[in-house]
Design a protein around this motif. Structure first.
Motif, PDB file in Angstrom:
ATOM      1  N   SER A   1       7.971   3.064  -2.584  1.00 59.80           N
ATOM      2  CA  SER A   1       6.938   3.771  -1.830  1.00 59.80           C
ATOM      3  C   SER A   1       7.503   5.023  -1.183  1.00 59.80           C
ATOM      4  CB  SER A   1       6.348   2.841  -0.759  1.00 59.80           C
ATOM      5  OG  SER A   1       5.279   3.461  -0.083  1.00 59.80           O
TER       6      SER A   1
ATOM      7  N   TYR B   1      -0.382   5.876   0.366  1.00 54.98           N
ATOM      8  CA  TYR B   1      -1.043   5.569   1.638  1.00 54.98           C
ATOM      9  C   TYR B   1      -2.505   6.021   1.672  1.00 54.98           C
ATOM     10  CZ  TYR B   1       3.887   5.116   2.772  1.00 54.98           C
ATOM     11  OH  TYR B   1       5.215   4.757   2.753  1.00 54.98           O
TER      12      TYR B   1
ATOM     13  N   LYS C   1      -8.440  -0.069   1.953  1.00 52.60           N
ATOM     14  CA  LYS C   1      -7.056  -0.537   1.993  1.00 52.60           C
ATOM     15  C   LYS C   1      -6.162   0.558   1.391  1.00 52.60           C
ATOM     16  CE  LYS C   1      -7.341  -4.998   3.326  1.00 52.60           C
ATOM     17  NZ  LYS C   1      -8.779  -5.219   3.349  1.00 52.60           N
ATOM     18  N   PRO C   2      -4.960   0.764   1.937  1.00 49.00           N
ATOM     19  CA  PRO C   2      -4.058   1.742   1.337  1.00 49.00           C
ATOM     20  C   PRO C   2      -3.593   1.285  -0.043  1.00 49.00           C
ATOM     21  CG  PRO C   2      -2.955   0.541   3.092  1.00 49.00           C
ATOM     22  CD  PRO C   2      -4.400   0.141   3.145  1.00 49.00           C
TER      23      PRO C   2
ATOM     24  N   TRP D   1      -1.005  -1.387  -0.357  1.00 49.09           N
ATOM     25  CA  TRP D   1      -1.413  -2.746   0.027  1.00 49.09           C
ATOM     26  C   TRP D   1      -1.615  -3.625  -1.200  1.00 49.09           C
ATOM     27  CZ3 TRP D   1      -5.671  -5.770  -1.103  1.00 49.09           C
ATOM     28  CH2 TRP D   1      -5.848  -6.923  -0.336  1.00 49.09           C
TER      29      TRP D   1
ATOM     30  N   SER E   1      10.754   3.015   1.230  1.00 52.44           N
ATOM     31  CA  SER E   1       9.857   4.080   1.668  1.00 52.44           C
ATOM     32  C   SER E   1      10.641   5.362   1.916  1.00 52.44           C
ATOM     33  CB  SER E   1       9.130   3.668   2.954  1.00 52.44           C
ATOM     34  OG  SER E   1       9.991   3.780   4.070  1.00 52.44           O
TER      35      SER E   1
ATOM     36  N   CYS F   1       5.539   2.286   7.798  1.00 52.20           N
ATOM     37  CA  CYS F   1       5.396   1.154   6.876  1.00 52.20           C
ATOM     38  C   CYS F   1       5.504  -0.172   7.613  1.00 52.20           C
ATOM     39  CB  CYS F   1       6.449   1.233   5.775  1.00 52.20           C
ATOM     40  SG  CYS F   1       6.112   2.474   4.522  1.00 52.20           S
TER      41      CYS F   1
ATOM     42  N   GLN G   1       2.177  -0.071  10.269  1.00 54.31           N
ATOM     43  CA  GLN G   1       0.829   0.127   9.738  1.00 54.31           C
ATOM     44  C   GLN G   1       0.578  -0.552   8.393  1.00 54.31           C
ATOM     45  OE1 GLN G   1      -1.598   1.522  11.562  1.00 54.31           O
ATOM     46  NE2 GLN G   1      -0.039   1.646  13.172  1.00 54.31           N
ATOM     47  N   ILE G   2       1.638  -1.037   7.758  1.00 55.69           N
ATOM     48  CA  ILE G   2       1.467  -1.738   6.478  1.00 55.69           C
ATOM     49  C   ILE G   2       1.908  -3.197   6.623  1.00 55.69           C
ATOM     50  CG2 ILE G   2       2.043  -1.807   4.042  1.00 55.69           C
ATOM     51  CD1 ILE G   2       0.406   0.661   4.799  1.00 55.69           C
TER      52      ILE G   2
ATOM     53  N   TYR H   1      -0.976  -5.827   8.120  1.00 56.75           N
ATOM     54  CA  TYR H   1      -1.615  -6.678   7.117  1.00 56.75           C
ATOM     55  C   TYR H   1      -0.916  -8.025   6.951  1.00 56.75           C
ATOM     56  CZ  TYR H   1      -4.236  -2.472   5.964  1.00 56.75           C
ATOM     57  OH  TYR H   1      -5.056  -1.364   6.034  1.00 56.75           O
TER      58      TYR H   1
END
Length: 232
Positions: A11, A26, A32-33, A36, A55, A63, A66-67, A71
């Protein structure tokens, strides 16, 4: 020894062809990104034990917060910084793995990975030690010269479009990448576009082609986002 399977999800790319300030992985598909969907496929796969997320260096905190945390991805046990080129990012991901039997290297901008694809890849890597997911091409392919004139038409029945994941016995791919990086430092000039090329260039191991899916697209241009909306 118990089999251990680790996924490396890449990523770190910026996606210049997307013509957007936000990195393509993203961008949003159905709220959803893009990244995800790749992470979710590995998270839900019963035989994937861990996920290493690679990343951009400036995106590590994003990441994580927020990821991964947002989630609730439980299998992501490490986030590492990528490098200038894709192969640098894969190399960093491989070195973040401490113990592994097979490693699944996947582009985070390829959101439609399925459990069926992962099962086929698992069967193949167990037998052949190296495999890549892909599909036979639908169109006639032309090889051009530097001036843009067609010089060769390969047999379409033998031509595949390569996808990810690309899956390898960990000792094999780790040594291949270590040897590649040493060769590059010693002046080797080469273009590396996928992990199979590293194995093909640096070892004598053949790489098995495994059926993926035509829907297993990579988000590269704005048109791909439109197509992706229809796959969700």
């Amino acid at each position: 020894m118990t089999e251990k399977n680790v996924a490396i999800v890449l990523s770190a790319g910026r996606g210049k062809r997307m013509n957007c300030e936000t990195a393509k992985q993203y961008l949003m598909i159905k709220e959803k990104p893009v990244i995800w969907y790749s992470l979710q496929a590995f998270e839900q796969c019963p035989f994937i034990d861990e996920i290493v997320l690679v990343s951009g260096e400036r995106d590590i905190a994003f990441c994580r917060e927020q990821i991964v945390e947002k989630y609730g991805f439980q299998k992501v046990n490490r986030i590492v910084a990528g490098g200038k080129e894709r192969y640098h990012s894969v190399y960093n991901g491989l070195h973040a793995i401490e113990d592994c039997t097979f490693v699944y290297i996947h582009d985070g901008a390829r959101p439609f990975l399925t459990q069926e694809i992962l099962l086929r890849a698992r069967e193949a890597v167990r037998e052949y030690h190296a495999c890549v997911v892909g599909m036979p091409v639908k169109d006639t392919i032309k090889i051009s010269d530097k001036e843009g004139f067609g010089v060769q038409t390969p047999d379409r029945s033998l031509v595949w479009q390569v996808q990810t994941p690309q899956v390898f016995a960990y000792p094999l791919i780790r040594k291949a990448y270590d040897d590649l990086m040493e060769a590059l430092q010693n002046g080797l000039e080469t273009v590396i576009t996928d992990d199979a090329m590293v194995v093909e260039r640096m070892t004598e191991q053949k790489v098995k082609l495994v059926e993926g899916a035509y829907s297993n697209i990579k988000i590269t241009t704005p048109e791909d986002l439109v197509i992706a909306e229809n796959f969700c």
